[in-house]
Motif scaffolding. Structure first.
Motif, PDB file in Angstrom:
ATOM      1  N   GLY A 145      27.311 -30.479  34.053  1.00  0.00           N
ATOM      2  CA  GLY A 145      26.386 -31.515  33.593  1.00  0.00           C
ATOM      3  C   GLY A 145      25.603 -31.088  32.365  1.00  0.00           C
ATOM      4  O   GLY A 145      25.300 -29.921  32.181  1.00  0.00           O
ATOM      5  N   TYR A 146      25.308 -32.057  31.509  1.00  0.00           N
ATOM      6  CA  TYR A 146      24.506 -31.801  30.311  1.00  0.00           C
ATOM      7  C   TYR A 146      23.440 -32.878  30.186  1.00  0.00           C
ATOM      8  O   TYR A 146      23.638 -34.004  30.638  1.00  0.00           O
ATOM      9  N   PRO A 147      22.311 -32.547  29.528  1.00  0.00           N
ATOM     10  CA  PRO A 147      21.313 -33.586  29.297  1.00  0.00           C
ATOM     11  C   PRO A 147      21.918 -34.707  28.449  1.00  0.00           C
ATOM     12  O   PRO A 147      22.829 -34.456  27.657  1.00  0.00           O
ATOM     13  N   GLU A 148      21.410 -35.930  28.632  1.00  0.00           N
ATOM     14  CA  GLU A 148      21.926 -37.023  27.808  1.00  0.00           C
ATOM     15  C   GLU A 148      21.436 -36.905  26.377  1.00  0.00           C
ATOM     16  O   GLU A 148      22.164 -37.160  25.430  1.00  0.00           O
ATOM     17  N   ALA A 149      20.176 -36.494  26.236  1.00  0.00           N
ATOM     18  CA  ALA A 149      19.589 -36.420  24.897  1.00  0.00           C
ATOM     19  C   ALA A 149      20.087 -35.182  24.151  1.00  0.00           C
ATOM     20  O   ALA A 149      20.313 -34.130  24.745  1.00  0.00           O
ATOM     21  N   VAL A 150      20.275 -35.353  22.835  1.00  0.00           N
ATOM     22  CA  VAL A 150      20.657 -34.223  21.995  1.00  0.00           C
ATOM     23  C   VAL A 150      19.402 -33.372  21.742  1.00  0.00           C
ATOM     24  O   VAL A 150      18.307 -33.903  21.554  1.00  0.00           O
ATOM     25  N   ALA A 151      19.576 -32.047  21.738  1.00  0.00           N
ATOM     26  CA  ALA A 151      18.440 -31.132  21.555  1.00  0.00           C
ATOM     27  C   ALA A 151      17.838 -31.270  20.160  1.00  0.00           C
ATOM     28  O   ALA A 151      18.425 -31.874  19.264  1.00  0.00           O
ATOM     29  N   ASP A 152      16.662 -30.684  19.998  1.00  0.00           N
ATOM     30  CA  ASP A 152      16.025 -30.633  18.675  1.00  0.00           C
ATOM     31  C   ASP A 152      16.946 -29.939  17.685  1.00  0.00           C
ATOM     32  O   ASP A 152      17.866 -29.246  18.064  1.00  0.00           O
ATOM     33  N   GLU A 153      16.589 -30.093  16.418  1.00  0.00           N
ATOM     34  CA  GLU A 153      17.362 -29.368  15.420  1.00  0.00           C
ATOM     35  C   GLU A 153      16.860 -27.931  15.339  1.00  0.00           C
ATOM     36  O   GLU A 153      15.659 -27.683  15.263  1.00  0.00           O
ATOM     37  N   PHE A 154      17.774 -26.982  15.407  1.00  0.00           N
ATOM     38  CA  PHE A 154      17.408 -25.576  15.295  1.00  0.00           C
ATOM     39  C   PHE A 154      17.756 -25.090  13.895  1.00  0.00           C
ATOM     40  O   PHE A 154      18.789 -25.455  13.341  1.00  0.00           O
ATOM     41  N   LEU A 155      16.879 -24.248  13.363  1.00  0.00           N
ATOM     42  CA  LEU A 155      17.093 -23.709  12.025  1.00  0.00           C
ATOM     43  C   LEU A 155      18.272 -22.735  12.045  1.00  0.00           C
ATOM     44  O   LEU A 155      18.315 -21.822  12.862  1.00  0.00           O
ATOM     45  N   ALA A 156      19.230 -22.950  11.131  1.00  0.00           N
ATOM     46  CA  ALA A 156      20.397 -22.068  11.103  1.00  0.00           C
ATOM     47  C   ALA A 156      20.048 -20.744  10.421  1.00  0.00           C
ATOM     48  O   ALA A 156      19.300 -20.733   9.446  1.00  0.00           O
ATOM     49  N   PRO A 157      20.558 -19.623  10.915  1.00  0.00           N
ATOM     50  CA  PRO A 157      20.333 -18.342  10.264  1.00  0.00           C
ATOM     51  C   PRO A 157      21.085 -18.283   8.929  1.00  0.00           C
ATOM     52  O   PRO A 157      22.009 -19.087   8.748  1.00  0.00           O
ATOM     53  N   PRO A 158      20.750 -17.365   8.011  1.00  0.00           N
ATOM     54  CA  PRO A 158      19.853 -16.225   8.212  1.00  0.00           C
ATOM     55  C   PRO A 158      18.370 -16.603   8.200  1.00  0.00           C
ATOM     56  O   PRO A 158      17.959 -17.466   7.421  1.00  0.00           O
ATOM     57  N   THR A 159      17.617 -15.957   9.065  1.00  0.00           N
ATOM     58  CA  THR A 159      16.157 -16.102   9.076  1.00  0.00           C
ATOM     59  C   THR A 159      15.549 -14.711   9.251  1.00  0.00           C
ATOM     60  O   THR A 159      16.226 -13.792   9.701  1.00  0.00           O
ATOM     61  N   GLU A 160      14.279 -14.599   8.884  1.00  0.00           N
ATOM     62  CA  GLU A 160      13.615 -13.312   9.015  1.00  0.00           C
ATOM     63  C   GLU A 160      12.221 -13.528   9.588  1.00  0.00           C
ATOM     64  O   GLU A 160      11.591 -14.545   9.304  1.00  0.00           O
ATOM     65  N   PHE A 161      11.761 -12.612  10.409  1.00  0.00           N
ATOM     66  CA  PHE A 161      10.416 -12.732  10.978  1.00  0.00           C
ATOM     67  C   PHE A 161       9.892 -11.341  11.322  1.00  0.00           C
ATOM     68  O   PHE A 161      10.636 -10.364  11.323  1.00  0.00           O
ATOM     69  N   THR A 162       8.593 -11.286  11.625  1.00  0.00           N
ATOM     70  CA  THR A 162       7.989 -10.032  12.084  1.00  0.00           C
ATOM     71  C   THR A 162       7.751 -10.162  13.579  1.00  0.00           C
ATOM     72  O   THR A 162       7.145 -11.126  14.027  1.00  0.00           O
ATOM     73  N   ASP A 163       8.271  -9.197  14.363  1.00  0.00           N
ATOM     74  CA  ASP A 163       8.119  -9.314  15.812  1.00  0.00           C
ATOM     75  C   ASP A 163       6.720  -8.866  16.228  1.00  0.00           C
ATOM     76  O   ASP A 163       5.913  -8.458  15.395  1.00  0.00           O
TER      77      ASP A 163
END
Lengths: 122, 192
Positions: free
Chosen positions: B5-23
């Motif tokens: 089973g899957y949700p009916e609604a499509v998920a939010d848009e996720f930012l495609a990599p490459p991405t950078e951040f500070t943990d």
């Protein structure tokens, strides 16, 4: 040892069958193969019985192959109790494309409810 | 396998990599799709070879270098989608989508030294952004019930439980609309 091997037609159940038959030949186990109705398997139970019989024959051992009606998990536990089996052997689970192992509902029921030791074959 | 089973609604848009951040430990972490280089492959082997067995889930990652390589060869195949969290030239974490019929199975691993620093959230978002950009429609996963941290991460991302009847929870997410809509294939990089 008096061993009950439950198979329902999944790949891992056939692996369990082969290994248990092999072991029975070496250890001189008193083996019974119970073919159960696994709702997730598309293989005809009579075909599974035939495969089990030929595995037994090939190994040259004297083991009973039995077709078991009804709920697979509870029937296996019941047979083990009433006929005093010492061990139940089952398939060790389905492997997903990722390589993750999931344990089927039959194995889960038997693990939690059997009084005997339970072996899951990997 | 198509009865998941899957949700009916499509998920939010996720930012495609490459991405950078500070943990949260102040380390600079970069999320990139797996490039197929030998260095990348060997760095992955190194991470998994040093992986704490207590963090294995349902048999993966396997133990021992030989089995790790065998497993990686299968999940780094061209039809799989892989994203790596890099800290310098060290692999901090790895997430993968492996095809299974009309859907993909997801798994994510963060090395012990990099856990609880927010990397998992960035990594899974990066993987889903990568998958979304590549047109992946449906994603499923299994997770052990007691693994609360993982379950709450998946829920936060938008995964819904599709099967709660066995040892493991099964969850599903819809990344793109079903096949008839071709809109998903345009090269929209998002707005951030």
């Amino acid at each position: 040892m008096k061993v009950l091997c439950g198979i329902g037609g999944s790949d891992d159940s056939f692996r369990a069958l082969d290994r248990t038959v092999e072991r029975a030949a070496v250890a001189n186990d008193d083996l019974t193969v119970a073919v159960v109705e696994n709702p997730d398997s598309s293989i005809d139970p009579n075909e599974i019985v035939r495969r089990a019989e030929s595995a037994v024959e090939e190994a040259g051992i004297d083991a009973e192959v039995r077709l078991v009606d009804g709920d697979p998990g509870s029937r296996l536990v019941e047979i083990a109790e009433t006929e005093e089996f010492e061990e139940i052997v089952l398939g060790g689970g389905h492997t997903s494309p990722m390589g993750k192992i999931t344990i089927g509902s039959i194995a889960e029921f038997v693990l939690l409810n059997a009084k005997t030791s339970v072996t899951l074959v990997r | 396998m198509s009865d998941r089973g899957y949700p009916e609604a499509v998920a939010d848009e996720f930012l495609a990599p490459p991405t950078e951040f500070t943990d949260r430990e102040g380390r600079t972490v970069e999320i990139r799709p797996y490039e197929g280089t030998e260095e990348g492959y060997e760095a992955l082997v190194e991470m998994y070879d040093d992986f704490d067995p207590s963090d294995r889930a349902q048999g993966i990652p396997p133990g021992g270098e030989e089995r790790i390589r065998e497993w990686l060869d299968a999940i780094l195949d061209d039809d799989c989608r892989n994203v790596i969290a890099w800290c310098g030239d060290e692999v901090a974490g790895h997430a993968t989508l492996v095809p299974d019929g009309d859907a993909y199975e997801l798994a994510i691993f963060v090395h012990q030294e990099y856990q609880r620093a927010g990397i998992g959230t960035h990594l899974i978002r990066g993987l889903l952004g990568h998958g979304q950009a590549e047109g992946v429609q449906k994603v499923w996963l299994t997770v052990e019930r007691w693994n609360r941290a993982a379950v709450s991460l998946y829920k936060k991302i938008g995964f819904e439980t599709s099967n709660a009847e066995s040892f493991e929870l099964e969850m599903g997410l819809r990344l793109n609309p079903d096949a008839d809509s071709e809109a998903a294939s345009d090269e929209n990089e998002g707005d951030e």
